[in-house]
Design a protein around this motif. Structure first.
Motif, PDB file in Angstrom:
ATOM      1  N   GLY A   3     107.995  -4.514 -12.334  1.00 22.58           N
ATOM      2  CA  GLY A   3     108.423  -3.441 -13.216  1.00 22.58           C
ATOM      3  C   GLY A   3     109.258  -3.979 -14.366  1.00 22.58           C
ATOM      4  O   GLY A   3     110.089  -4.871 -14.172  1.00 22.58           O
ATOM      5  N   GLU A   4     109.031  -3.459 -15.549  1.00 22.60           N
ATOM      6  CA  GLU A   4     109.798  -3.861 -16.739  1.00 22.60           C
ATOM      7  C   GLU A   4     110.540  -2.649 -17.271  1.00 22.60           C
ATOM      8  O   GLU A   4     109.962  -1.573 -17.449  1.00 22.60           O
ATOM      9  CB  GLU A   4     108.864  -4.411 -17.814  1.00 22.60           C
ATOM     10  N   SER A   5     111.829  -2.829 -17.523  1.00 22.00           N
ATOM     11  CA  SER A   5     112.652  -1.719 -17.995  1.00 22.00           C
ATOM     12  C   SER A   5     112.402  -1.409 -19.458  1.00 22.00           C
ATOM     13  O   SER A   5     111.846  -2.219 -20.201  1.00 22.00           O
ATOM     14  CB  SER A   5     114.139  -2.056 -17.808  1.00 22.00           C
ATOM     15  N   SER A   6     112.813  -0.221 -19.861  1.00 20.81           N
ATOM     16  CA  SER A   6     112.895   0.077 -21.288  1.00 20.81           C
ATOM     17  C   SER A   6     114.044  -0.734 -21.874  1.00 20.81           C
ATOM     18  O   SER A   6     114.918  -1.241 -21.155  1.00 20.81           O
ATOM     19  CB  SER A   6     113.163   1.565 -21.498  1.00 20.81           C
ATOM     20  N   VAL A  35     107.640  -4.693   8.772  1.00 15.31           N
ATOM     21  CA  VAL A  35     106.790  -4.847   7.598  1.00 15.31           C
ATOM     22  C   VAL A  35     107.648  -5.450   6.482  1.00 15.31           C
ATOM     23  O   VAL A  35     108.782  -5.046   6.255  1.00 15.31           O
ATOM     24  CB  VAL A  35     106.210  -3.495   7.146  1.00 15.31           C
ATOM     25  N   ASN A  36     107.083  -6.430   5.779  1.00 20.32           N
ATOM     26  CA  ASN A  36     107.824  -7.142   4.729  1.00 20.32           C
ATOM     27  C   ASN A  36     107.731  -6.375   3.422  1.00 20.32           C
ATOM     28  O   ASN A  36     106.686  -6.324   2.779  1.00 20.32           O
ATOM     29  CB  ASN A  36     107.253  -8.554   4.554  1.00 20.32           C
ATOM     30  N   LEU A  37     108.841  -5.753   3.000  1.00 17.83           N
ATOM     31  CA  LEU A  37     108.961  -5.085   1.707  1.00 17.83           C
ATOM     32  C   LEU A  37     110.259  -5.549   1.065  1.00 17.83           C
ATOM     33  O   LEU A  37     111.347  -5.290   1.579  1.00 17.83           O
ATOM     34  CB  LEU A  37     108.994  -3.559   1.851  1.00 17.83           C
ATOM     35  N   THR A  38     110.150  -6.282  -0.041  1.00 19.54           N
ATOM     36  CA  THR A  38     111.333  -6.820  -0.695  1.00 19.54           C
ATOM     37  C   THR A  38     111.307  -6.481  -2.185  1.00 19.54           C
ATOM     38  O   THR A  38     110.239  -6.263  -2.765  1.00 19.54           O
ATOM     39  CB  THR A  38     111.413  -8.342  -0.536  1.00 19.54           C
ATOM     40  N   VAL A  39     112.485  -6.460  -2.801  1.00 23.43           N
ATOM     41  CA  VAL A  39     112.594  -6.236  -4.243  1.00 23.43           C
ATOM     42  C   VAL A  39     113.776  -7.013  -4.769  1.00 23.43           C
ATOM     43  O   VAL A  39     114.822  -7.121  -4.104  1.00 23.43           O
ATOM     44  CB  VAL A  39     112.721  -4.734  -4.565  1.00 23.43           C
ATOM     45  N   SER A  40     113.626  -7.586  -5.959  1.00 20.50           N
ATOM     46  CA  SER A  40     114.701  -8.361  -6.583  1.00 20.50           C
ATOM     47  C   SER A  40     114.430  -8.470  -8.070  1.00 20.50           C
ATOM     48  O   SER A  40     113.361  -8.101  -8.554  1.00 20.50           O
ATOM     49  CB  SER A  40     114.792  -9.760  -5.955  1.00 20.50           C
ATOM     50  N   ILE A  70     110.742  -7.469  -9.363  1.00 23.40           N
ATOM     51  CA  ILE A  70     109.509  -7.734  -8.634  1.00 23.40           C
ATOM     52  C   ILE A  70     109.657  -7.282  -7.180  1.00 23.40           C
ATOM     53  O   ILE A  70     110.669  -7.562  -6.539  1.00 23.40           O
ATOM     54  CB  ILE A  70     109.118  -9.230  -8.708  1.00 23.40           C
ATOM     55  N   ALA A  71     108.677  -6.569  -6.695  1.00 25.09           N
ATOM     56  CA  ALA A  71     108.609  -6.175  -5.292  1.00 25.09           C
ATOM     57  C   ALA A  71     107.404  -6.859  -4.657  1.00 25.09           C
ATOM     58  O   ALA A  71     106.379  -7.077  -5.314  1.00 25.09           O
ATOM     59  CB  ALA A  71     108.478  -4.658  -5.149  1.00 25.09           C
ATOM     60  N   THR A  72     107.557  -7.225  -3.394  1.00 23.24           N
ATOM     61  CA  THR A  72     106.468  -7.832  -2.632  1.00 23.24           C
ATOM     62  C   THR A  72     106.259  -7.024  -1.360  1.00 23.24           C
ATOM     63  O   THR A  72     107.216  -6.680  -0.669  1.00 23.24           O
ATOM     64  CB  THR A  72     106.787  -9.288  -2.266  1.00 23.24           C
ATOM     65  N   ILE A  73     104.995  -6.704  -1.073  1.00 24.17           N
ATOM     66  CA  ILE A  73     104.648  -6.003   0.161  1.00 24.17           C
ATOM     67  C   ILE A  73     103.552  -6.803   0.851  1.00 24.17           C
ATOM     68  O   ILE A  73     102.544  -7.154   0.225  1.00 24.17           O
ATOM     69  CB  ILE A  73     104.168  -4.566  -0.116  1.00 24.17           C
ATOM     70  N   GLN A  74     103.768  -7.088   2.125  1.00 24.70           N
ATOM     71  CA  GLN A  74     102.794  -7.834   2.905  1.00 24.70           C
ATOM     72  C   GLN A  74     102.453  -7.060   4.175  1.00 24.70           C
ATOM     73  O   GLN A  74     103.244  -6.237   4.646  1.00 24.70           O
ATOM     74  CB  GLN A  74     103.342  -9.214   3.278  1.00 24.70           C
ATOM     75  N   GLY A  75     101.285  -7.330   4.712  1.00 20.79           N
ATOM     76  CA  GLY A  75     100.896  -6.662   5.947  1.00 20.79           C
ATOM     77  C   GLY A  75      99.656  -7.276   6.537  1.00 20.79           C
ATOM     78  O   GLY A  75      99.116  -8.265   6.037  1.00 20.79           O
ATOM     79  N   GLY A  76      99.185  -6.682   7.612  1.00 19.31           N
ATOM     80  CA  GLY A  76      97.981  -7.147   8.280  1.00 19.31           C
ATOM     81  C   GLY A  76      96.734  -6.624   7.592  1.00 19.31           C
ATOM     82  O   GLY A  76      96.748  -6.294   6.402  1.00 19.31           O
ATOM     83  N   GLU A  77      95.645  -6.552   8.333  1.00 19.69           N
ATOM     84  CA  GLU A  77      94.378  -6.082   7.772  1.00 19.69           C
ATOM     85  C   GLU A  77      94.599  -4.721   7.128  1.00 19.69           C
ATOM     86  O   GLU A  77      95.115  -3.803   7.761  1.00 19.69           O
ATOM     87  CB  GLU A  77      93.342  -5.991   8.892  1.00 19.69           C
ATOM     88  N   PRO A  78      94.247  -4.577   5.847  1.00 25.35           N
ATOM     89  CA  PRO A  78      94.673  -3.376   5.113  1.00 25.35           C
ATOM     90  C   PRO A  78      94.032  -2.075   5.558  1.00 25.35           C
ATOM     91  O   PRO A  78      94.702  -1.045   5.669  1.00 25.35           O
ATOM     92  CB  PRO A  78      94.320  -3.700   3.661  1.00 25.35           C
ATOM     93  N   VAL A 114     110.653  -0.892  -7.419  1.00 27.60           N
ATOM     94  CA  VAL A 114     111.094  -1.525  -8.664  1.00 27.60           C
ATOM     95  C   VAL A 114     111.735  -0.514  -9.605  1.00 27.60           C
ATOM     96  O   VAL A 114     112.711  -0.818 -10.299  1.00 27.60           O
ATOM     97  CB  VAL A 114     109.947  -2.288  -9.357  1.00 27.60           C
ATOM     98  N   VAL A 115     111.210   0.713  -9.624  1.00 27.48           N
ATOM     99  CA  VAL A 115     111.801   1.750 -10.482  1.00 27.48           C
ATOM    100  C   VAL A 115     113.234   2.048 -10.045  1.00 27.48           C
ATOM    101  O   VAL A 115     114.156   2.108 -10.865  1.00 27.48           O
ATOM    102  CB  VAL A 115     110.937   3.030 -10.447  1.00 27.48           C
ATOM    103  N   ASP A 116     113.425   2.232  -8.752  1.00 26.91           N
ATOM    104  CA  ASP A 116     114.769   2.541  -8.256  1.00 26.91           C
ATOM    105  C   ASP A 116     115.714   1.356  -8.390  1.00 26.91           C
ATOM    106  O   ASP A 116     116.924   1.527  -8.613  1.00 26.91           O
ATOM    107  CB  ASP A 116     114.698   2.998  -6.801  1.00 26.91           C
ATOM    108  N   PHE A 117     115.196   0.133  -8.261  1.00 27.95           N
ATOM    109  CA  PHE A 117     116.026  -1.064  -8.442  1.00 27.95           C
ATOM    110  C   PHE A 117     116.539  -1.153  -9.877  1.00 27.95           C
ATOM    111  O   PHE A 117     117.735  -1.388 -10.105  1.00 27.95           O
ATOM    112  CB  PHE A 117     115.203  -2.312  -8.106  1.00 27.95           C
ATOM    113  N   LEU A 118     115.667  -0.952 -10.852  1.00 29.72           N
ATOM    114  CA  LEU A 118     116.091  -1.027 -12.251  1.00 29.72           C
ATOM    115  C   LEU A 118     117.077   0.083 -12.596  1.00 29.72           C
ATOM    116  O   LEU A 118     118.019  -0.121 -13.367  1.00 29.72           O
ATOM    117  CB  LEU A 118     114.867  -0.949 -13.174  1.00 29.72           C
ATOM    118  N   ARG A 119     116.878   1.241 -11.992  1.00 36.56           N
ATOM    119  CA  ARG A 119     117.784   2.356 -12.265  1.00 36.56           C
ATOM    120  C   ARG A 119     119.148   2.136 -11.593  1.00 36.56           C
ATOM    121  O   ARG A 119     120.199   2.376 -12.195  1.00 36.56           O
ATOM    122  CB  ARG A 119     117.146   3.657 -11.783  1.00 36.56           C
TER     123      ARG A 119
END
Length: 427
Positions: free
Chosen positions: A336-339, A420-425, A359-367, A156-161
Motif C-alpha cells: 500500500g502507498e499513502s497519499s 496463519v502467517n499475516l504480517t504488516v510493516s 507491505i503485508a504478507t499472507i501465507q497459507g496452505g493449499e488455497p 496496509v490501509v490501517d497501518f498507514l492510517r
C-alpha cells in the motif's frame, strides 16, 4: 437468535469443498460449537458423518438436515434452526439465491465460498437493503476468493492510517507463490460465469461493479483491467495476469465503497487497487498471461465451452487428492502507498515529501481446499463467537457485506490464533 438449535449449519456438506470444510470444523472445534451438516441427499450426508467420526468419534450424533435449493420451504426450515449458514453449493448462479432468500426471511447470517461476481451483484440488488434493515449479515466470497485480498488491503490501509495518519492512495497485490489445484465444482462455476458473459466483457472489466451506487461518485472511476505483462520494482519481479483478479478487485473496491458510505473517506479519496501474479521472467509472465487469455476466450464461446465442460473438465464433486492438497501452498504480498502528506513545511526534507509504503504478507496452505475451508469456518465463527465485537468494533448493521468490512481485524485475529502467517510493516 439465542434460542436457536445450532450455531452454524454447513449446507453443501457432501460436495468437495463442503466435506473438507466439515473436516476442518471436526479437527479444530471438537467443543464449543453446535453445528450440523445439510444437503439434498440424506444417504450422502450419512457418508460424510461416517468420515467425520474418524476424526472425532463424538460426531456420531452429528445432526443431518435434508434441504434442497429446489425446495424453498426446506431451506427456510434449515435457516430457522441456526445462527449462521455456511454455503459451499455451486455454481452459485444456479443454486445459490434460494438459500440467501431463506436466510434473509428467517433472520439468519450467511457466509459462502463463491467467486462468481454476477451472483454477488444479483444478491446485492435483491437482498442488501432488506438484510441491512433486518440487521442480517451476508458475506459472500469468504474463501480464497477473496479473503487474502481483503485482509491484506485492510492491514496496509490501517497501518498507514494508524502509524502515519495518512490515507491510502493505492494498493497492489502480487501472488508470489502458488501451488494448488481446481475441483470440478470450481470449474463448473467458472463455466457458468462465462456463459453469462457471452456478447461482451464490459461488466467483467468494471472494477467498481459492486460499489454501492450512492457513493459511486466518491470512488475513483474504475480502471479497465486487461491482462498485461509488466515489471514491478516493489515486488522485484515480472507480473502476469492473475485470473482471480476479476473477482477479487471488485470485492476490495466494494469494501472501500462500504467504508465511504460509513465515514465519507473509506480507504482514501484517491484509492485504487490492482492484482497480478509474480513470474520468474518476462517470457514466463507472457506465457502465463497468454494462456489465461486463451483459456478465457475458449470458455466464452458457447459450443467450445460446452465441449470442454462435458468432455475435458472433471465433473462437479471431484477434485485434487488429499496428498495434493497437503502439498499445496501460497504466498501473497500486498503493498500500500499513502497519499502525499498535507501541510508539509517549506523546509521539509525530500523524504517528507514522499509517500510512505507498507507491505503485508499472507501465507497459507493449499488455497482452494485448505485455506478456503479455514476462512469459511473462521468467518462464520466471527458471527457465532464474536458478533458483539463485529457490530461494535466495526459498526456493522447488516446487508451484503465483504470479509474485510464485516470481519476485518476480528478475522485476522482468529486466523493468527490458528497460526496463519499475516504480517504488516513499513516497506
Amino acid at each position: 437468535m439465542s434460542g436457536r438449535e445450532f450455531d452454524l449449519v454447513l449446507y453443501g456438506a457432501t460436495g468437495f469443498t463442503g466435506l473438507r470444510t466439515c473436516q476442518y470444523l471436526a479437527r479444530n472445534y471438537k467443543q464449543g460449537v453446535r453445528w450440523a451438516i445439510a444437503g439434498r441427499s440424506a444417504s450422502k450426508l450419512e457418508e460424510v458423518r461416517e468420515k467425520l467420526v474418524n476424526i472425532d468419534p463424538g460426531l456420531s450424533t452429528l445432526s443431518i438436515i435434508q434441504a434442497d435449493a429446489s425446495s424453498p420451504e426446506s431451506l427456510e426450515a434449515m435457516a430457522a434452526r441456526t445462527k449462521v449458514v455456511i454455503s459451499t453449493v455451486g455454481p452459485f448462479l444456479k443454486h445459490g439465491e434460494p438459500l440467501v432468500a431463506a436466510c434473509v426471511k428467517q433472520g439468519t447470517h450467511y457466509v459462502d465460498s463463491t467467486g462468481e461476481t454476477p451472483f454477488v451483484l444479483d444478491i446485492i440488488r435483491k437482498y442488501h437493503k432488506e438484510a441491512r434493515d433486518k440487521n442480517i449479515i451476508l458475506v459472500p466470497e469468504c474463501g480464497f476468493d477473496s479473503v487474502p485480498s481483503e485482509l491484506g488491503t485492510k492491514m496496509v490501509v490501517d497501518f498507514l492510517r494508524k502509524e502515519y495518519n495518512l490515507p491510502t492512495k493505492s494498493v497492489k497485490l502480487s501472488v508470489t507463490k502458488l501451488r494448488g489445484a481446481v475441483s470440478g465444482g470450481t470449474l463448473a462455476s467458472i463455466c457458468e460465469v462465462m456463459e453469462g458473459k457471452e456478447g461482451g466483457m464490459k461488466d467483467t472489466l468494471d472494477q467498481n461493479q459492486l460499489v454501492p451506487e450512492d457513493v459511486a461518485s466518491k470512488v475513483v472511476p474504475a480502471r479497465i483491467t486487461l491482462p498485461s505483462v509488466f515489471y514491478d520494482h516493489d515486488f522485484k519481479a515480472w507480473q502476469a495476469f492473475f485470473i482471480m483478479s476479476f473477482a477479487n478487485e471488485k470485492i476490495v473496491k466494494r469494501s472501500h465503497g462500504l467504508a465511504v458510505e460509513a465515514d465519507g473517506v473509506g480507504y482514501g479519496p484517491e484509492f485504487t487497487y490492482r492484482e497480478s501474479m509474480s513470474a520468474p521472467g518476462f517470457f514466463t509472465a507472457a506465457l502465463a498471461s497468454l494462456g489465461m487469455g486463451l483459456g478465457g476466450a475458449a470458455l466464452s464461446v458457447g459450443p467450445l465451452r460446452r465441449f470442454i465442460q462435458n468432455r475435458i473438465l472433471p465433473a462437479p464433486g471431484t477434485g485434487p487428492s488429499d496428498e495434493s492438497i497437503t502439498q499445496g501452498h501460497f504466498t501473497v504480498k500486498i503493498i500500500g502507498e499513502s497519499s502525499l502528506p498535507e501541510n508539509v513545511p517549506a523546509d521539509a526534507s525530500a523524504d517528507a515529501l514522499k509517500p510512505i509504503k507498507a507491505i503485508a504478507t499472507i501465507q497459507g496452505g493449499e488455497p482452494g481446499y485448505s485455506e478456503t475451508c479455514r476462512y469459511l469456518v473462521e468467518g462464520a465463527l466471527c458471527l457465532v463467537q464474536n458478533e458483539d465485537r463485529v457490530r461494535n468494533e466495526n459498526k456493522i448493521t447488516g446487508g451484503v457485506l465483504t470479509p474485510a468490512y464485516a470481519f476485518g481485524h476480528i478475522l485476522i485475529d482468529r486466523l493468527r490464533a490458528q497460526n496463519v502467517n499475516l504480517t504488516v510493516s513499513k516497506l
